[in-house]
Design an enzyme around this catalytic site. Structure first.
Site, short mmCIF file in Angstrom:
data_model
loop_
_atom_site.label_atom_id
_atom_site.label_comp_id
_atom_site.label_asym_id
_atom_site.label_seq_id
_atom_site.Cartn_x
_atom_site.Cartn_y
_atom_site.Cartn_z
N TYR A 40 7.54 -3.09 30.29
CA TYR A 40 6.88 -3.45 31.56
C TYR A 40 5.94 -4.79 31.32
CZ TYR A 40 3.61 -3.28 35.55
OH TYR A 40 2.89 -3.35 37.03
N ASP B 203 4.79 -10.33 24.69
CA ASP B 203 3.71 -10.00 25.83
C ASP B 203 2.78 -8.94 25.04
OD1 ASP B 203 4.06 -8.29 29.07
OD2 ASP B 203 2.41 -8.43 27.80
N LYS C 110 -6.20 -7.20 29.13
CA LYS C 110 -6.98 -6.04 28.66
C LYS C 110 -8.15 -6.41 27.88
CE LYS C 110 -2.73 -3.27 29.74
NZ LYS C 110 -2.94 -2.42 30.87
P1 KE4 Z 1 -1.99 -6.26 34.67
O1 KE4 Z 1 -1.25 -7.29 35.80
O2 KE4 Z 1 -1.74 -4.84 35.05
O3 KE4 Z 1 -3.36 -6.73 34.41
O4 KE4 Z 1 -1.05 -6.35 33.47
C1 KE4 Z 1 0.47 -6.25 33.46
C2 KE4 Z 1 1.09 -5.63 32.18
C3 KE4 Z 1 1.61 -6.78 31.52
N1 KE4 Z 1 2.12 -6.37 30.29
C4 KE4 Z 1 2.06 -5.15 29.79
C5 KE4 Z 1 2.66 -5.10 28.37
C6 KE4 Z 1 1.20 -4.24 30.44
O5 KE4 Z 1 0.97 -2.94 29.87
C7 KE4 Z 1 0.83 -4.47 31.65
C8 KE4 Z 1 0.05 -3.51 32.60
N2 KE4 Z 1 -0.21 -2.22 32.01
C9 KE4 Z 1 -0.17 -1.04 32.64
C10 KE4 Z 1 -0.29 0.10 32.06
N3 KE4 Z 1 0.99 0.52 31.40
C11 KE4 Z 1 -1.58 -1.32 33.68
C12 KE4 Z 1 -1.98 0.15 34.32
C13 KE4 Z 1 -1.75 -0.02 35.80
O6 KE4 Z 1 -0.65 -0.57 36.07
O7 KE4 Z 1 -2.38 0.15 36.76
#
Ligand code: KE4
Length: 427
Positions: free
Chosen positions: A143, A238, A266
């Site tokens: 993801y 990523d 993060k």
């Molecule tokens: P954000 O747009 O949520 O800041 O990041 C997206 C993203 C991009 N790449 C990786 C590997 C990620 O895990 C994420 C987002 N992670 C999720 C949890 N697996 C965020 C939690 C949520 O979606 O509320």
């Protein structure tokens, strides 16, 4: 008598889709309802009903130091008093960019944005702009945020164009997205052999953490690097989760593989909304206003967010033993979790890398999305709800990660293992 969380949830669903601002927080996949969190400190969360939980989500990764680190809070408060936002260049952005370039050698130039999603979509645009090519390879089960081109049905037709995995994503947004199988270089090689000259980049979580935690098998990341080099495509790591988590220089430092572009999020924000993308200077100099790859953002490089991120990264930079401690803690905890599972006679699986890990309710070794999907999500829901009732707060999805922090003590982890053991013996 309804709890405050239940009352808040009833109000929330009237005005927020699903009552939450991000779907996984709704607890839907474990058949529960969200706890509304009021505060946090160290390794603990406190909900609106004053229940205290030992937390293993860490705000989905940012809280590597634990919640409410005094130095981070003080830096944020000082920045607030100077002004919340200017929409102008600030010294803090220069400090942050220099710090990221210092900590991650492959990043020669970096652009701040406001989320991991924004960083991913911008990195992909830069890769397409630099190569003049359109196709992107991603991996089923990985993801990368919710940008249209990457919301493709996981694993849909490995040899064919991506099919949207969300309403509202036009088919032509995903037609250039090719899906491959994680830890399977042959599925990547097949795409390159078929249309290598059209492929702009491969984007990968160097440790997959969105199908649960799936480490790269030996040779996988090196193989991606070699295939990209052979066909003139870019390798995008990523590192939104792994960046500054596995090591101060992320998974690329931990595994010794150099990507062309790196996506961060993060931890870089210390709990504030920060994403970033960066890499080889010749690529990043194509980003506006230097070059023709457009990208912009009102709150990009926000001074308060920079203060939080700089404070957290500086603490990590100045205490290299923190990574030794954290990775040793992860090895200790997840190896004992394996022992607990083995002693319970259950065939379940435990994967981990450093302070990231997953307990999978499947007897199959989990090495990719197909094997991850064999996990029994009903048993996971029972486990997660049981632990929540015992005041242990785990991500409410089999396909998320357990995040350890520097605030978790051995005593906390022993109590957690004891409680998990009781669950395993009950089922
Ligand atoms: P954000 O747009 O949520 O800041 O990041 C997206 C993203 C991009 N790449 C990786 C590997 C990620 O895990 C994420 C987002 N992670 C999720 C949890 N697996 C965020 C939690 C949520 O979606 O509320």
């Amino acid at each position: 008598m309804a709890t405050k969380s239940q009352e808040l949830y009833q109000e929330a669903v009237k005005v927020i889709p699903g009552g939450v601002n991000s779907p996984v927080r709704a607890f839907g996949s474990i058949g529960g309802k969200p706890r509304f969190i009021k505060s946090a400190k160290g390794a603990y969360l406190y909900d609106e009903d004053d229940n205290c939980y030992l937390d293993f989500v860490g705000s989905w990764g940012p809280m590597i130091l634990g919640y409410g680190h005094e130095t981070v809070l003080n830096c944020v408060q000082e920045a607030c008093r100077r002004g919340l936002s200017f929409g102008a260049a600030t010294a803090a952005e220069v400090d942050m960019a220099k710090l990221v370039c210092e900590l991650i050698p492959s990043v020669e130039m970096v652009r701040m944005v406001n989320s991991g999603t924004e960083a991913v979509m911008s990195a992909i645009r830069a890769a397409r702009g630099f190569t003049g090519r359109d196709k992107i390879i991603k991996f089923a089960g990985c993801y990368h945020g919710h940008c249209d081109s990457l919301l493709v049905q996981a694993g849909s037709g490995v040899m064919t164009a991506g099919v949207p995995d969300s309403l509202g994503v036009p088919g032509n947004c995903t037609r250039d997205t090719l899906s491959a199988r994680y830890n399977d270089l042959q599925t990547v090689k097949a795409h390159f052999e078929r249309c290598g000259e059209e492929i702009a980049a491969v984007i990968v979580e160097p440790v997959a953490a969105n199908m649960g935690v799936v480490p790269p098998i030996p040779g996988f990341l090196e193989g991606l690097r070699n295939l990209c080099d052979s066909y003139g495509a870019l390798l995008i790591f990523d590192e939104v989760i792994t960046g500054f988590r596995l090591a101060i220089d992320g998974a690329q430092g931990y595994y010794g593989i150099t990507p062309d572009l790196t996506v961060l999020g993060k931890i870089i924000g210390g709990g504030m909304p920060v994403g970033a993308y960066g890499g080889r200077r010749e690529i990043m100099e194509l980003v506006a206003p230097c070059g023709g790859v457009y990208q912009a953002g009102t709150l990009s490089g926000n001074p308060v967010a920079m203060a939080a991120g700089i404070a957290q990264l500086t603490i990590l930079k100045e205490h290299p033993q923190y990574y030794r401690d954290l990775n040793e803690k992860g090895d200790w905890f997840f190896e004992r979790l394996k022992e607990c599972v083995k002693n319970s006679g259950k065939p379940w699986q435990v994967n981990h890398v450093g302070s990231l890990g997953s307990l999978y309710f499947t007897e199959q070794k989990v090495v990719d999305y197909e094997s991850a999907k064999t996990a029994d999500t009903k048993v996971f829901a029972d486990y997660c709800n049981y632990m929540l009732a015992q005041r242990f707060y785990f991500a409410p999805s089999q396909f998320e990660a357990i995040f350890l922090s520097l605030a978790h003590t051995e005593e906390m982890l022993r109590k957690t293992l004891e409680r998990i053991t009781i669950f395993l013996q009950k089922i």
